[in-house]
Design a protein around this motif. Sequence first.
Motif, mmCIF file in Angstrom:
data_model
loop_
_atom_site.group_PDB
_atom_site.id
_atom_site.type_symbol
_atom_site.label_atom_id
_atom_site.label_comp_id
_atom_site.label_asym_id
_atom_site.label_seq_id
_atom_site.Cartn_x
_atom_site.Cartn_y
_atom_site.Cartn_z
ATOM 1 N N PHE A 170 35.919 60.099 37.591
ATOM 2 C CA PHE A 170 35.329 59.621 38.835
ATOM 3 C C PHE A 170 35.231 58.099 38.916
ATOM 4 N N VAL A 171 34.710 57.453 37.894
ATOM 5 C CA VAL A 171 34.577 55.993 37.938
ATOM 6 C C VAL A 171 35.948 55.335 37.869
ATOM 7 N N ALA A 172 36.781 55.799 36.950
ATOM 8 C CA ALA A 172 38.111 55.200 36.794
ATOM 9 C C ALA A 172 38.935 55.345 38.065
ATOM 10 N N ARG A 173 38.914 56.533 38.672
ATOM 11 C CA ARG A 173 39.718 56.777 39.860
ATOM 12 C C ARG A 173 39.211 55.993 41.066
ATOM 13 N N GLU A 174 37.954 55.610 41.065
ATOM 14 C CA GLU A 174 37.421 54.781 42.139
ATOM 15 C C GLU A 174 37.828 53.327 41.969
ATOM 16 N N LEU A 175 37.947 52.881 40.721
ATOM 17 C CA LEU A 175 38.201 51.469 40.455
ATOM 18 C C LEU A 175 39.680 51.108 40.370
ATOM 19 N N ILE A 176 40.515 52.027 39.903
ATOM 20 C CA ILE A 176 41.931 51.695 39.690
ATOM 21 C C ILE A 176 42.607 51.202 40.964
ATOM 22 N N PRO A 177 42.549 51.926 42.095
ATOM 23 C CA PRO A 177 43.204 51.394 43.303
ATOM 24 C C PRO A 177 42.551 50.118 43.821
ATOM 25 N N LEU A 178 41.231 50.009 43.657
ATOM 26 C CA LEU A 178 40.536 48.805 44.116
ATOM 27 C C LEU A 178 40.986 47.586 43.331
ATOM 28 N N MET A 179 41.006 47.676 42.019
ATOM 29 C CA MET A 179 41.386 46.532 41.190
ATOM 30 C C MET A 179 42.876 46.234 41.300
ATOM 31 N N THR A 180 43.688 47.265 41.520
ATOM 32 C CA THR A 180 45.119 47.035 41.725
ATOM 33 C C THR A 180 45.366 46.272 43.014
ATOM 34 N N ALA A 181 44.642 46.645 44.075
ATOM 35 C CA ALA A 181 44.808 45.962 45.358
ATOM 36 C C ALA A 181 44.326 44.518 45.301
ATOM 37 N N GLN A 182 43.303 44.245 44.497
ATOM 38 C CA GLN A 182 42.778 42.887 44.400
ATOM 39 C C GLN A 182 43.710 41.960 43.632
ATOM 40 N N GLY A 183 44.568 42.525 42.788
ATOM 41 C CA GLY A 183 45.469 41.689 42.006
ATOM 42 C C GLY A 183 44.750 40.991 40.865
ATOM 43 N N LYS A 184 45.424 40.044 40.244
ATOM 44 C CA LYS A 184 44.838 39.353 39.092
ATOM 45 C C LYS A 184 44.891 37.834 39.228
ATOM 46 N N GLU A 185 45.079 37.364 40.461
ATOM 47 C CA GLU A 185 45.181 35.911 40.654
ATOM 48 C C GLU A 185 43.859 35.208 40.330
ATOM 49 N N GLU A 186 42.735 35.789 40.756
ATOM 50 C CA GLU A 186 41.448 35.131 40.509
ATOM 51 C C GLU A 186 41.127 35.086 39.025
ATOM 52 N N GLU A 187 41.419 36.178 38.289
ATOM 53 C CA GLU A 187 41.185 36.165 36.848
ATOM 54 C C GLU A 187 42.063 35.127 36.162
ATOM 55 N N GLU A 188 43.326 35.032 36.574
ATOM 56 C CA GLU A 188 44.223 34.044 35.978
ATOM 57 C C GLU A 188 43.742 32.623 36.261
ATOM 58 N N ALA A 189 43.232 32.408 37.468
ATOM 59 C CA ALA A 189 42.706 31.074 37.790
ATOM 60 C C ALA A 189 41.498 30.741 36.933
ATOM 61 N N ALA A 190 40.622 31.737 36.708
ATOM 62 C CA ALA A 190 39.441 31.503 35.877
ATOM 63 C C ALA A 190 39.828 31.170 34.440
ATOM 64 N N VAL A 191 40.824 31.874 33.921
ATOM 65 C CA VAL A 191 41.288 31.599 32.560
ATOM 66 C C VAL A 191 41.889 30.201 32.469
ATOM 67 N N LEU A 192 42.668 29.803 33.471
ATOM 68 C CA LEU A 192 43.259 28.461 33.468
ATOM 69 C C LEU A 192 42.190 27.370 33.525
ATOM 70 N N LEU A 193 41.061 27.693 34.125
ATOM 71 C CA LEU A 193 39.957 26.734 34.189
ATOM 72 C C LEU A 193 39.095 26.733 32.941
ATOM 73 N N GLY A 194 39.453 27.568 31.980
ATOM 74 C CA GLY A 194 38.753 27.534 30.700
ATOM 75 C C GLY A 194 37.763 28.647 30.463
ATOM 76 N N ALA A 195 37.684 29.619 31.332
ATOM 77 C CA ALA A 195 36.741 30.719 31.152
ATOM 78 C C ALA A 195 37.227 31.664 30.070
ATOM 79 N N SER A 196 36.287 32.211 29.309
ATOM 80 C CA SER A 196 36.633 33.199 28.303
ATOM 81 C C SER A 196 36.826 34.559 28.971
ATOM 82 N N GLY A 197 37.244 35.539 28.187
ATOM 83 C CA GLY A 197 37.451 36.871 28.733
ATOM 84 C C GLY A 197 36.183 37.470 29.320
#
Length: 289
Positions: A170-197
């Motif tokens: 239930f939790v995984a199936r709710e989040l997988i399409p949501l996180m896939t649609a959001q992409g990973k650009e914001e996470e990559e930008a945060a990492v480039l700015l020096g943020a840890s995982g």
Amino acid sequence: MAGGPARSFRARGPAHEGPRRIQEPAWARRLLLAAAIGFAGLFLALPVAAVFYEAMKEGAGLYFEAITEPDALSAIRLTLITVAIAVPLNTLFGVSAAWVISKFRFPGKQVLITLIDLPFSISPVISGMVFVLLFGRGGWMGSLLDKWGMKVLFSVPGLVMATVFVTFPFVARELIPLMTAQGKEEEEAAVLLGASGWQTFWRVTLPNIRWGLLYGVVLCTARAMGEFGAVSVVSGHIRGQTNTVPLHVEVLYNDYQFTASFAVSSVLVLMALVSLAIKTWLERRAAAG
């Protein structure tokens, strides 16, 4: 000069008009609305009202006696304990699985997605039988558990494991399409700015998925509270020890204590209605942004 207006007129012709709005006749809309309300009333509202009517028809005194007697309180407590353990475990797995599936490419990705969906296609009774096969006295791990003095079946661990399996997707199936649609650009930008995982997860990913996560948790909780098939197989139906609320309702009904069974059922219905109210509120908050 003479050709200009003609071309302009043709450009505004029917071929360039937007799609026209199609409106059904008023009688068709009323008929569909009546059919939807009638169907929902017959198969949803009426059964719920019948549960509360049967629970209260012998009076409030008998109702409160049925839901406060020791076996009923034990069933309610055991249900809440099972939910309190199973839901956080599935939440942790769901977030982790959704993160991995939506953000990375790896061998076996499709296999993992298929395994997440597996509980949707397997009967809960069959899943309970699998745990009997694994952890029963004659099972694959039964003798080893006996040597260690551990007990899985007919105890809280067995109930939790069966509930975790049934509510796994239930939790995984709710989040997988949501996180896939959001992409990973914001996470990559945060990492480039020096943020840890962890900083990236807590400050970027989690705020973006919070409503979907809460929605999945509510669905998982509602399913865990009402689970019958899998926990029925692994519980042993021991009154006051391994009976959850759905199992206690069955025991009362089989003992011809109909009013008491409906009284305890109403507690489960109230839990479901609370979950539904929370789900509706989350949907409105998510729609509002």
